[in-house]
Every structure is written in structure tokens, then in C-alpha cells.
Motif scaffolding. Sequence first.
Motif, PDB file in Angstrom:
ATOM      1  N   HIS A 137      18.427  -1.248 -34.415  1.00  0.00           N
ATOM      2  CA  HIS A 137      18.416  -1.740 -33.037  1.00  0.00           C
ATOM      3  C   HIS A 137      17.752  -3.113 -33.016  1.00  0.00           C
ATOM      4  O   HIS A 137      16.543  -3.228 -33.184  1.00  0.00           O
ATOM      5  CB  HIS A 137      17.647  -0.772 -32.125  1.00  0.00           C
ATOM      6  N   ILE A 138      18.561  -4.154 -32.837  1.00  0.00           N
ATOM      7  CA  ILE A 138      18.023  -5.507 -32.746  1.00  0.00           C
ATOM      8  C   ILE A 138      18.548  -6.211 -31.502  1.00  0.00           C
ATOM      9  O   ILE A 138      18.712  -7.418 -31.473  1.00  0.00           O
ATOM     10  CB  ILE A 138      18.298  -6.341 -34.024  1.00  0.00           C
ATOM     11  N   ASP A 139      18.776  -5.428 -30.464  1.00  0.00           N
ATOM     12  CA  ASP A 139      19.289  -5.996 -29.219  1.00  0.00           C
ATOM     13  C   ASP A 139      18.211  -6.730 -28.436  1.00  0.00           C
ATOM     14  O   ASP A 139      18.512  -7.483 -27.526  1.00  0.00           O
ATOM     15  CB  ASP A 139      19.953  -4.921 -28.356  1.00  0.00           C
ATOM     16  N   ARG A 140      16.963  -6.548 -28.784  1.00  0.00           N
ATOM     17  CA  ARG A 140      15.859  -7.237 -28.106  1.00  0.00           C
ATOM     18  C   ARG A 140      15.090  -8.121 -29.082  1.00  0.00           C
ATOM     19  O   ARG A 140      13.883  -8.246 -29.008  1.00  0.00           O
ATOM     20  CB  ARG A 140      14.920  -6.213 -27.477  1.00  0.00           C
ATOM     21  N   ALA A 141      15.820  -8.739 -29.997  1.00  0.00           N
ATOM     22  CA  ALA A 141      15.191  -9.582 -31.005  1.00  0.00           C
ATOM     23  C   ALA A 141      15.688 -11.014 -30.871  1.00  0.00           C
ATOM     24  O   ALA A 141      16.810 -11.262 -30.452  1.00  0.00           O
ATOM     25  CB  ALA A 141      15.525  -9.054 -32.401  1.00  0.00           C
ATOM     26  N   HIS A 142      14.831 -11.940 -31.234  1.00  0.00           N
ATOM     27  CA  HIS A 142      15.192 -13.358 -31.255  1.00  0.00           C
ATOM     28  C   HIS A 142      16.286 -13.582 -32.300  1.00  0.00           C
ATOM     29  O   HIS A 142      16.397 -12.845 -33.286  1.00  0.00           O
ATOM     30  CB  HIS A 142      13.949 -14.191 -31.595  1.00  0.00           C
ATOM     31  N   ASP A 143      17.094 -14.607 -32.097  1.00  0.00           N
ATOM     32  CA  ASP A 143      18.190 -14.926 -33.016  1.00  0.00           C
ATOM     33  C   ASP A 143      17.718 -15.114 -34.461  1.00  0.00           C
ATOM     34  O   ASP A 143      18.469 -14.844 -35.396  1.00  0.00           O
ATOM     35  CB  ASP A 143      18.925 -16.190 -32.565  1.00  0.00           C
ATOM     36  N   ASP A 144      16.491 -15.570 -34.663  1.00  0.00           N
ATOM     37  CA  ASP A 144      15.957 -15.742 -36.016  1.00  0.00           C
ATOM     38  C   ASP A 144      16.015 -14.433 -36.796  1.00  0.00           C
ATOM     39  O   ASP A 144      16.338 -14.416 -37.979  1.00  0.00           O
ATOM     40  CB  ASP A 144      14.496 -16.208 -35.986  1.00  0.00           C
ATOM     41  N   TYR A 145      15.665 -13.326 -36.138  1.00  0.00           N
ATOM     42  CA  TYR A 145      15.641 -12.028 -36.807  1.00  0.00           C
ATOM     43  C   TYR A 145      17.057 -11.524 -37.068  1.00  0.00           C
ATOM     44  O   TYR A 145      17.322 -10.906 -38.098  1.00  0.00           O
ATOM     45  CB  TYR A 145      14.847 -11.012 -35.989  1.00  0.00           C
ATOM     46  N   ILE A 146      17.962 -11.804 -36.150  1.00  0.00           N
ATOM     47  CA  ILE A 146      19.361 -11.428 -36.356  1.00  0.00           C
ATOM     48  C   ILE A 146      19.918 -12.171 -37.569  1.00  0.00           C
ATOM     49  O   ILE A 146      20.539 -11.578 -38.444  1.00  0.00           O
ATOM     50  CB  ILE A 146      20.196 -11.719 -35.090  1.00  0.00           C
ATOM     51  N   ASP A 147      19.660 -13.476 -37.621  1.00  0.00           N
ATOM     52  CA  ASP A 147      20.119 -14.277 -38.764  1.00  0.00           C
ATOM     53  C   ASP A 147      19.528 -13.765 -40.068  1.00  0.00           C
ATOM     54  O   ASP A 147      20.233 -13.604 -41.059  1.00  0.00           O
ATOM     55  CB  ASP A 147      19.736 -15.745 -38.598  1.00  0.00           C
ATOM     56  N   GLU A 148      18.239 -13.527 -40.075  1.00  0.00           N
ATOM     57  CA  GLU A 148      17.581 -13.100 -41.304  1.00  0.00           C
ATOM     58  C   GLU A 148      18.074 -11.741 -41.763  1.00  0.00           C
ATOM     59  O   GLU A 148      18.281 -11.516 -42.948  1.00  0.00           O
ATOM     60  CB  GLU A 148      16.062 -13.058 -41.115  1.00  0.00           C
TER      61      GLU A 148
END
Length: 90
Positions: free
Chosen positions: A52-63
Motif C-alpha cells: 500500500h503506497i497510495d499515501r506516499a510521496h512520489d520519491d517512494y513510488i519511484d524508489e
Amino acid sequence: MNLFIRISQPCPCVEKLIINNRYGQNQKESYKLMNDKSNLSIAKYYNLIELHIDRAHDDYIDEFLCNTKTYFQNNILLDIDYEAITKSHT
């Protein structure tokens, strides 16, 4: 060593991972550095079934999702903001 490698090593049996941080990373590695073949560390999630990364900054999605050094053994349920993933990868 990136964040997700540090999480995966002491918690190899984690089945559900929730990332809830809307702030960007202070010391983020460049995409080129993360995918450099000389850095052989791999974040391995053998038992992960939900991410679940729906509430994460784009940096974390990219990483997490664009880093070619993340390994999932199973198919996983992915909960992510569609706009965030399309915006950062177009």
C-alpha cells in the motif's frame, strides 16, 4: 543502502507493507545510481502479498517500483494512486 533494502533484510517474512509518508526524501539516490549494476544489493520480499503506497510521496513510488533491484516472489496486491504513478513515469 536504500530504504527498502533496509526494511527487507530484518523483516524477510513481511506480508503487508504500508508506506504512509507524503514528504519527499532528503537524501534520495538518483535513478541512475539505484540501477547501477555495480551496486548488487537487492530488496527481496519473498512473502509480500500486499503493498500500500497510495499515501506516499512520489520519491517512494519511484524508489520502490522503478528500482530494478526490488524482487517480489509472489503476485502482490498493489494499492497506489494512479495519478502519482502516471505523472512520475510519463
